[in-house]
Write an enzyme that holds these catalytic residues in place. Structure first.
Site, PDB file in Angstrom:
ATOM      1  N   SER A 100      20.962 -18.260  29.175  1.00  0.00           N
ATOM      2  CA  SER A 100      21.485 -17.691  27.928  1.00  0.00           C
ATOM      3  C   SER A 100      22.953 -17.299  28.080  1.00  0.00           C
ATOM      4  CB  SER A 100      20.645 -16.489  27.475  1.00  0.00           C
ATOM      5  OG  SER A 100      20.819 -15.392  28.340  1.00  0.00           O
ATOM      6  N   ASN A 101      23.346 -16.825  29.265  1.00  0.00           N
ATOM      7  CA  ASN A 101      24.774 -16.518  29.462  1.00  0.00           C
ATOM      8  C   ASN A 101      25.605 -17.801  29.473  1.00  0.00           C
ATOM      9  OD1 ASN A 101      25.489 -13.532  29.969  1.00  0.00           O
ATOM     10  ND2 ASN A 101      23.545 -13.798  31.042  1.00  0.00           N
ATOM     11  N   HIS A 113      25.372  -8.153  35.689  1.00  0.00           N
ATOM     12  CA  HIS A 113      24.172  -7.450  36.149  1.00  0.00           C
ATOM     13  C   HIS A 113      23.663  -6.543  35.021  1.00  0.00           C
ATOM     14  CE1 HIS A 113      21.405  -5.775  39.079  1.00  0.00           C
ATOM     15  NE2 HIS A 113      21.671  -4.588  38.534  1.00  0.00           N
TER      16      HIS A 113
HETATM   17  C1  GAR Z   1      20.926 -11.933  33.216  1.00  0.00           C
HETATM   18  O1  GAR Z   1      20.347 -10.956  32.385  1.00  0.00           O
HETATM   19  C2  GAR Z   1      21.585 -11.258  34.394  1.00  0.00           C
HETATM   20  O2  GAR Z   1      22.098 -10.007  34.078  1.00  0.00           O
HETATM   21  C3  GAR Z   1      20.438 -11.156  35.349  1.00  0.00           C
HETATM   22  O3  GAR Z   1      19.757 -12.396  35.203  1.00  0.00           O
HETATM   23  C4  GAR Z   1      19.844 -12.791  33.852  1.00  0.00           C
HETATM   24  C5  GAR Z   1      20.125 -14.269  33.737  1.00  0.00           C
HETATM   25  O4  GAR Z   1      19.909 -14.678  32.435  1.00  0.00           O
HETATM   26  N1  GAR Z   1      20.882 -10.988  36.678  1.00  0.00           N
HETATM   27  C6  GAR Z   1      20.302 -10.168  37.554  1.00  0.00           C
HETATM   28  O5  GAR Z   1      19.303  -9.532  37.309  1.00  0.00           O
HETATM   29  C7  GAR Z   1      20.986 -10.107  38.901  1.00  0.00           C
HETATM   30  N2  GAR Z   1      20.383  -9.137  39.742  1.00  0.00           N
HETATM   31  P1  GAR Z   1      20.439 -16.065  31.888  1.00  0.00           P
HETATM   32  O6  GAR Z   1      20.007 -17.143  32.854  1.00  0.00           O
HETATM   33  O7  GAR Z   1      19.755 -16.195  30.558  1.00  0.00           O
HETATM   34  O8  GAR Z   1      21.923 -15.992  31.767  1.00  0.00           O
END
Ligand code: GAR
Length: 188
Positions: free
Chosen positions: A6-7, A96
């Site tokens: 999603s990021n 994070h």
């Molecule tokens: C994000 O929410 C990030 O903050 C978290 O993983 C997710 C990835 O989401 N990271 C951690 O928890 C690191 N300890 P995404 O794949 O949808 O971007």
């Protein structure tokens, strides 16, 4: 470097230049998003490498081949080896889902709910040799509502991540980003 992606999707929609997507797991959403946007993607499985150092070498080779300027981690749940951190120091970002130094590591949203904090949030930081210990670049608080579940709180945290991470990475792209010791100075 990501998981659900999603990021990554938010960064691509915003126009942040992504030269390469690296995943440490096969079959994750980030890879499909990369394909849809015609961004080169690689799966580097840590289990295929004898050590963290060997894995780091493979990462650096991929980074060098793609001539990247910076690394943006999102859900890349692997510690980087010291040589990779050193090679890209000041240019490896992580997002994070808590206000660091509270709730580092895995399941930060679950940790915040279990602790009972009234506020948690999002941190964008530079990566150093520790776990979630690098210089803080940006933080934004998110309130914890009494009726929150992990899912409802995660949804509000993710919305903040998608905006804040883009702000930081765009500032880096536009060379409006400087680091001095533990202080990161930037403007959108
Ligand atoms: C994000 O929410 C990030 O903050 C978290 O993983 C997710 C990835 O989401 N990271 C951690 O928890 C690191 N300890 P995404 O794949 O949808 O971007």
């Amino acid at each position: 470097m990501g998981g659900a992606g999603s990021n990554l999707a938010a960064l691509l929609e915003r126009g942040v230049g992504v030269e390469l997507v690296v995943s440490h797991r096969a079959g994750v959403g980030a890879l499909a998003i990369a394909r849809a946007h015609r961004v080169p993607a690689a799966v580097l499985l840590p289990s295929r490498y004898p050590s963290r150092e060997a894995y780091g070498e493979a990462l650096r080779q991929a980074f060098d081949d793609a001539a990247i300027d910076a690394v943006a981690m999102a859900g890349f749940l692997r510690w980087l080896d010291a040589e990779t951190v050193q090679a890209y120091r000041g240019r490896i970002f992580n997002v994070h889902p808590s206000l660091l130094p509270a709730f580092p590591g895995l399941h930060a949203i679950r940790q915040a709910l279990a602790y009972g904090v009234r506020w948690t949030g999002v941190t964008v930081h530079l990566v150093d040799e520790g776990q979630d210990t690098g210089p803080v670049v940006a933080q934004e608080p998110v309130p914890v509502e009494p009726a929150d579940t992990e899912e409802s709180l995660a949804a509000r945290i993710h919305a903040v991540e998608h905006r804040l991470y883009g702000d930081v990475l765009q500032a880096f792209e536009r060379q409006r980003f400087f680091v001095s010791g533990r202080r990161a100075i930037w403007r959108p």
